[in-house]
Design a protein around this motif. Structure first.
Motif, PDB file in Angstrom:
ATOM      1  N   GLY A 161       0.839  -1.189   0.000  1.00 24.42           N
ATOM      2  CA  GLY A 161       0.000   0.000   0.000  1.00 24.42           C
ATOM      3  C   GLY A 161       0.872   1.236   0.000  1.00 24.42           C
ATOM      4  O   GLY A 161       1.807   1.336   0.799  1.00 24.42           O
ATOM      5  N   VAL A 162       0.596   2.177  -0.884  1.00 25.30           N
ATOM      6  CA  VAL A 162       1.460   3.352  -1.027  1.00 25.30           C
ATOM      7  C   VAL A 162       0.622   4.627  -1.091  1.00 25.30           C
ATOM      8  O   VAL A 162      -0.561   4.616  -1.437  1.00 25.30           O
ATOM      9  N   GLY A 163       1.266   5.731  -0.767  1.00 27.86           N
ATOM     10  CA  GLY A 163       0.679   7.055  -0.929  1.00 27.86           C
ATOM     11  C   GLY A 163       1.759   8.035  -1.329  1.00 27.86           C
ATOM     12  O   GLY A 163       2.956   7.744  -1.230  1.00 27.86           O
ATOM     13  N   SER A 164       1.340   9.219  -1.768  1.00 29.70           N
ATOM     14  CA  SER A 164       2.306  10.223  -2.200  1.00 29.70           C
ATOM     15  C   SER A 164       2.748  11.129  -1.059  1.00 29.70           C
ATOM     16  O   SER A 164       3.709  11.875  -1.201  1.00 29.70           O
ATOM     17  N   GLY A 165       2.064  11.066   0.108  1.00 29.99           N
ATOM     18  CA  GLY A 165       2.474  11.852   1.266  1.00 29.99           C
ATOM     19  C   GLY A 165       1.840  13.233   1.303  1.00 29.99           C
ATOM     20  O   GLY A 165       1.345  13.738   0.292  1.00 29.99           O
ATOM     21  N   HIS A 166       1.863  13.824   2.500  1.00 28.73           N
ATOM     22  CA  HIS A 166       1.247  15.141   2.665  1.00 28.73           C
ATOM     23  C   HIS A 166       2.012  16.058   3.614  1.00 28.73           C
ATOM     24  O   HIS A 166       1.757  17.255   3.644  1.00 28.73           O
ATOM     25  N   LEU A 167       2.976  15.506   4.367  1.00 28.78           N
ATOM     26  CA  LEU A 167       3.599  16.264   5.464  1.00 28.78           C
ATOM     27  C   LEU A 167       4.864  16.960   4.952  1.00 28.78           C
ATOM     28  O   LEU A 167       5.956  16.389   4.961  1.00 28.78           O
ATOM     29  N   LYS A 168       4.717  18.214   4.536  1.00 31.31           N
ATOM     30  CA  LYS A 168       5.826  18.929   3.898  1.00 31.31           C
ATOM     31  C   LYS A 168       7.078  18.985   4.771  1.00 31.31           C
ATOM     32  O   LYS A 168       8.197  18.779   4.256  1.00 31.31           O
ATOM     33  N   PRO A 169       7.003  19.266   6.082  1.00 28.54           N
ATOM     34  CA  PRO A 169       8.238  19.307   6.890  1.00 28.54           C
ATOM     35  C   PRO A 169       8.985  17.974   6.908  1.00 28.54           C
ATOM     36  O   PRO A 169      10.219  17.966   6.960  1.00 28.54           O
ATOM     37  N   GLU A 170       8.249  16.872   6.833  1.00 27.58           N
ATOM     38  CA  GLU A 170       8.917  15.571   6.803  1.00 27.58           C
ATOM     39  C   GLU A 170       9.651  15.373   5.478  1.00 27.58           C
ATOM     40  O   GLU A 170      10.768  14.837   5.445  1.00 27.58           O
ATOM     41  N   PHE A 171       9.041  15.805   4.387  1.00 28.26           N
ATOM     42  CA  PHE A 171       9.733  15.767   3.098  1.00 28.26           C
ATOM     43  C   PHE A 171      11.038  16.556   3.179  1.00 28.26           C
ATOM     44  O   PHE A 171      12.089  16.107   2.698  1.00 28.26           O
ATOM     45  N   THR A 172      10.968  17.744   3.776  1.00 27.16           N
ATOM     46  CA  THR A 172      12.151  18.595   3.862  1.00 27.16           C
ATOM     47  C   THR A 172      13.262  17.921   4.646  1.00 27.16           C
ATOM     48  O   THR A 172      14.430  17.909   4.218  1.00 27.16           O
TER      49      THR A 172
END
Length: 293
Positions: free
Chosen positions: A117-128
């Motif tokens: 199961g996958v998603g594209s994500g939503h938490l911008k600070p975690e991406f950073t």
């Protein structure tokens, strides 16, 4: 016949939903719950994904998020047939060949029980923090899904995209499932529905009412037909199971979802302790699953 899955206890401790007892959940408790779900007739257990929760978001989303790959591998060794779902892995955080290696190995070792199961994500600070590209997360997810499929289905894999290219690589051991383990896409956006229809095998909506999903399910099935993909497509509906839930109420909720096109259910089991959770899993398998079927 619809299939049912459920989350492992304590593996994501969102303050608004987690119970106090889940703070102390450890390996033995997780294994007890997984075995109980297996005995009760659930098709899968799941673990979600966050790597580094920003302090600014911890009060809302919690800090404890167990690693999906490690947790599901731990469960695989103590169960025999229940499937292992990442619900959902934030795909842009990881190189797709690393994902193909990890979950392909797990599929091989577990005898073909992985659902990715996958998603594209939503938490911008975690991406950073992780050095991932938040602005292009949708495009990355699309390409990474195609790259994972290539690594799993081709003995010598190559892939050429706008964000990722590789050629003549071998990712082994190969998964036990052929042509590859099923992939489900989570998310409520139109892009997520298109991604699920064109590149995956199922869609997992999140915190939606059934009536809000009817048009999206129809769109997904139309897109699959246009893409020449006649194989089965799972629509995995969330099914809340509060402490005071009755069989009739759950059967009625499932019927609403089936009317909207759901083919499977992810049951969120409320419980005030491990013993109660184990009992409720057994009750759900005995009383609810046969009625919905």
């Amino acid at each position: 016949m619809p299939r049912f899955g459920t989350s492992l206890p304590g593996v994501q401790q969102i303050p608004a939903r987690a119970q106090a007892w889940e703070r102390d959940v450890g390996g033995p408790h997780i294994l007890e719950a997984a075995r109980a779900a297996e005995r009760a007739g659930f098709d899968w257990v799941s673990c979600s994904d966050h790597v580094a929760v920003p302090v600014s978001r911890a009060a809302a989303m919690g800090a404890a998020w167990f690693d999906a790959g490690s947790t599901l591998a731990f469960v695989a060794g103590a169960t025999t047939h229940i499937r292992l779902l990442s619900h959902v892995l934030v795909l842009p955080y990881r190189h797709p060949l690393v994902v193909a290696k990890q979950y392909g190995t797990l599929d091989r070792l577990s005898g073909g029980r992985v659902i990715l199961g996958v998603g594209s994500g939503h938490l911008k600070p975690e991406f950073t923090v992780l050095g991932a590209d938040f602005a292009r997360r949708g495009a990355l997810t699309d390409e990474y899904l195609a790259a994972i499929a290539a690594a799993w289905t081709e003995e010598v894999a190559s892939f050429a995209g706008e964000t990722l290219t590789f050629r003549d690589v071998i990712v082994a051991p190969r998964p036990a499932q052929r042509p590859r383990p099923p992939i489900w896409v989570g998310g409520n956006s139109r892009a997520a529905v298109r991604r699920a229809a064109r590149l995956a095998d199922g869609w997992v909506p999140w915190q939606l009412e059934p009536e809000a999903c009817t048009a999206a399910v129809a769109d997904a099935r139309r897109l699959r037909a246009e893409a020449g993909r006649p194989e089965a497509f799972e629509v995995v509906a969330p099914l809340a199971v509060p402490a005071d839930a009755t069989v009739d109420a759950l059967v009625a909720a499932a019927a609403r979802w089936r009317g909207a096109g759901a083919t499977a259910f992810h049951a969120g089991m409320a419980a005030r302790g491990l013993a109660e959770l184990l009992a409720r899993l057994e009750w759900f398998g005995r009383e609810v699953i046969p009625r919905v079927a």
